[in-house]
Design a protein around this motif. Sequence first.
Motif, PDB file in Angstrom:
ATOM      1  N   LEU A 118      13.910  52.521  13.103  1.00  0.00           N
ATOM      2  CA  LEU A 118      12.584  53.133  13.158  1.00  0.00           C
ATOM      3  C   LEU A 118      12.596  54.564  12.636  1.00  0.00           C
ATOM      4  O   LEU A 118      13.558  55.303  12.832  1.00  0.00           O
ATOM      5  CB  LEU A 118      12.055  53.124  14.595  1.00  0.00           C
ATOM      6  N   THR A 119      11.514  54.945  11.967  1.00  0.00           N
ATOM      7  CA  THR A 119      11.356  56.309  11.492  1.00  0.00           C
ATOM      8  C   THR A 119       9.871  56.628  11.427  1.00  0.00           C
ATOM      9  O   THR A 119       9.038  55.727  11.249  1.00  0.00           O
ATOM     10  CB  THR A 119      11.988  56.502  10.105  1.00  0.00           C
ATOM     11  N   GLY A 136      12.151  47.012   3.520  1.00  0.00           N
ATOM     12  CA  GLY A 136      11.628  48.192   4.196  1.00  0.00           C
ATOM     13  C   GLY A 136      10.165  47.988   4.499  1.00  0.00           C
ATOM     14  O   GLY A 136       9.391  47.575   3.625  1.00  0.00           O
ATOM     15  N   LEU A 137       9.752  48.258   5.731  1.00  0.00           N
ATOM     16  CA  LEU A 137       8.400  47.957   6.195  1.00  0.00           C
ATOM     17  C   LEU A 137       7.658  49.249   6.492  1.00  0.00           C
ATOM     18  O   LEU A 137       8.107  50.070   7.300  1.00  0.00           O
ATOM     19  CB  LEU A 137       8.482  47.074   7.442  1.00  0.00           C
ATOM     20  N   LEU A 138       6.520  49.445   5.836  1.00  0.00           N
ATOM     21  CA  LEU A 138       5.670  50.609   6.085  1.00  0.00           C
ATOM     22  C   LEU A 138       4.504  50.166   6.954  1.00  0.00           C
ATOM     23  O   LEU A 138       3.538  49.579   6.479  1.00  0.00           O
ATOM     24  CB  LEU A 138       5.155  51.192   4.762  1.00  0.00           C
ATOM     25  N   ARG A 146      14.610  49.212   7.458  1.00  0.00           N
ATOM     26  CA  ARG A 146      13.931  50.355   8.054  1.00  0.00           C
ATOM     27  C   ARG A 146      12.455  50.049   8.212  1.00  0.00           C
ATOM     28  O   ARG A 146      11.861  49.333   7.402  1.00  0.00           O
ATOM     29  CB  ARG A 146      14.076  51.617   7.178  1.00  0.00           C
ATOM     30  N   VAL A 147      11.847  50.655   9.251  1.00  0.00           N
ATOM     31  CA  VAL A 147      10.424  50.454   9.540  1.00  0.00           C
ATOM     32  C   VAL A 147       9.793  51.809   9.825  1.00  0.00           C
ATOM     33  O   VAL A 147      10.265  52.552  10.701  1.00  0.00           O
ATOM     34  CB  VAL A 147      10.211  49.515  10.754  1.00  0.00           C
ATOM     35  N   ALA A 148       8.733  52.153   9.104  1.00  0.00           N
ATOM     36  CA  ALA A 148       8.025  53.410   9.333  1.00  0.00           C
ATOM     37  C   ALA A 148       6.871  53.180  10.292  1.00  0.00           C
ATOM     38  O   ALA A 148       6.047  52.273  10.091  1.00  0.00           O
ATOM     39  CB  ALA A 148       7.500  53.966   8.010  1.00  0.00           C
ATOM     40  N   VAL A 149       6.814  53.992  11.348  1.00  0.00           N
ATOM     41  CA  VAL A 149       5.760  53.899  12.361  1.00  0.00           C
ATOM     42  C   VAL A 149       5.191  55.289  12.597  1.00  0.00           C
ATOM     43  O   VAL A 149       5.787  56.305  12.234  1.00  0.00           O
ATOM     44  CB  VAL A 149       6.301  53.312  13.676  1.00  0.00           C
ATOM     45  N   ARG A 150       4.036  55.353  13.246  1.00  0.00           N
ATOM     46  CA  ARG A 150       3.430  56.642  13.545  1.00  0.00           C
ATOM     47  C   ARG A 150       4.001  57.263  14.815  1.00  0.00           C
ATOM     48  O   ARG A 150       4.133  58.477  14.921  1.00  0.00           O
ATOM     49  CB  ARG A 150       1.913  56.474  13.695  1.00  0.00           C
ATOM     50  N   ASP A 151       4.312  56.417  15.794  1.00  0.00           N
ATOM     51  CA  ASP A 151       4.729  56.909  17.106  1.00  0.00           C
ATOM     52  C   ASP A 151       5.967  56.137  17.545  1.00  0.00           C
ATOM     53  O   ASP A 151       5.913  54.923  17.777  1.00  0.00           O
ATOM     54  CB  ASP A 151       3.579  56.721  18.110  1.00  0.00           C
TER      55      ASP A 151
END
Length: 438
Positions: free
Chosen positions: A59-60, A8-10, A40-45
Amino acid sequence: MGARIGVGLLGLGTVGGGVASILLSPQERHPLVADLELIRVAVRDLQRPRPVDLSPEQLTTDPQTVVEDPRVDVVVEVIGGIEPARSLILAAIKAGKSVVTANKAVIARHGGEIAQAAAAAGVYVLIEAAVGGGIPIIEPLKQSLGGNRINRVSGIINGTTNYILTRMADEGAAYEDVLAEAQRLGYAEADPAADVDGLDAADKIAILSTLAFGGGVDRQSIPTEGISRLQGEDVDYARQLGYGVKLLAVAERMATSEASAEALALSLRVQPTLVPSHHPLAGVQGVNNAILVEGDPIGQVMFYGPGAGAGPTASAVVADILNIAGIRQASGGDGRLDPLLAAGSWRSCSLVDPGNVRQRHYVRFNTQDAPGVIGRIGGCFGDRDISIQSIVQFNASSAGAEIVVITHEVDQRRMDEALAAIRALPEVSGLAAHLGCL
């Protein structure tokens, strides 16, 4: 192929994008890379263009969902800053997941808390990418050099400032002009304070000190001076005297009556420093980093290479993921915590009184061009038993002169007393510069 290991990538910025690119193209890399699956990868936009091709399901905008996803075995934190990074790291640990981070600010300030939580949970927190970009220094300090008594760790650990100082030395360029160019090239942020004021280097030397000496220190107590007040004439005078100027971060063992195997006295500092042209760190140019480790019985070893950027830092992040993955697979997915691999400490360390720290000094005074002024300055040093290596007058004219002094090693308290006495001399109009000197 072994069991799949979910990642999981932040964050998917410069470093996160580099990590994702490696994980999505395992061909001709270590075979274990093919067993890593980016879950899963957390992004701002969600609408922002991506450096890699990811599905909408990957993406989330909620990083907590990455931490809580049961398919994720290793959480990679590359969002930077203190919060929410600290809370997310602790949440991942609580969820039983190992963590890989490139976040030197969090580790420098909260590394002890994070290491304790990881040990209690039986998971790993690996931090190779937090210092030195692609240079392997964290694991060597924890493992390869573990049999040594480390005495000193020093280095150039901020590529932005080294780029600026290299340009100033090679071209005689002004600090403000080179900083603006570094910002245009992407080497410096729009707000460059963390780099040019030495804050980034202080975070990193705090981490290296913990690993080298076995105990954490108070990050906020590290004496820190950057290069924002450095003047071009000091870079030029240093060159004429056989030195280069580098922003050095130093951590060293101090010999004090209070030191023992349980409690160790250390000196840490970040400051612009004159480095002799023959010194191993003198030839480190541009955005490169170098870390010099001095220990017994090994002597001196230096680690050199690119200190930042998507490729080097992502390389270090993926190396940490592979480290964890290899242990999981070797143990059938139930690896026990290896204290050499994990972040941690085993003794109490404290910073000595800055007044007791000994080093050589470079100082430049603005003075009248008057007979005897050099002798009176020398007398102020001699009255305090401070030995002078050289004292040179530059640019003498009717408007005044500049006198540059390089001392031998002296404790900071006596140096401060001498400088106060010199500033009180009627012929001296001011202390123009004060740098460290190797």
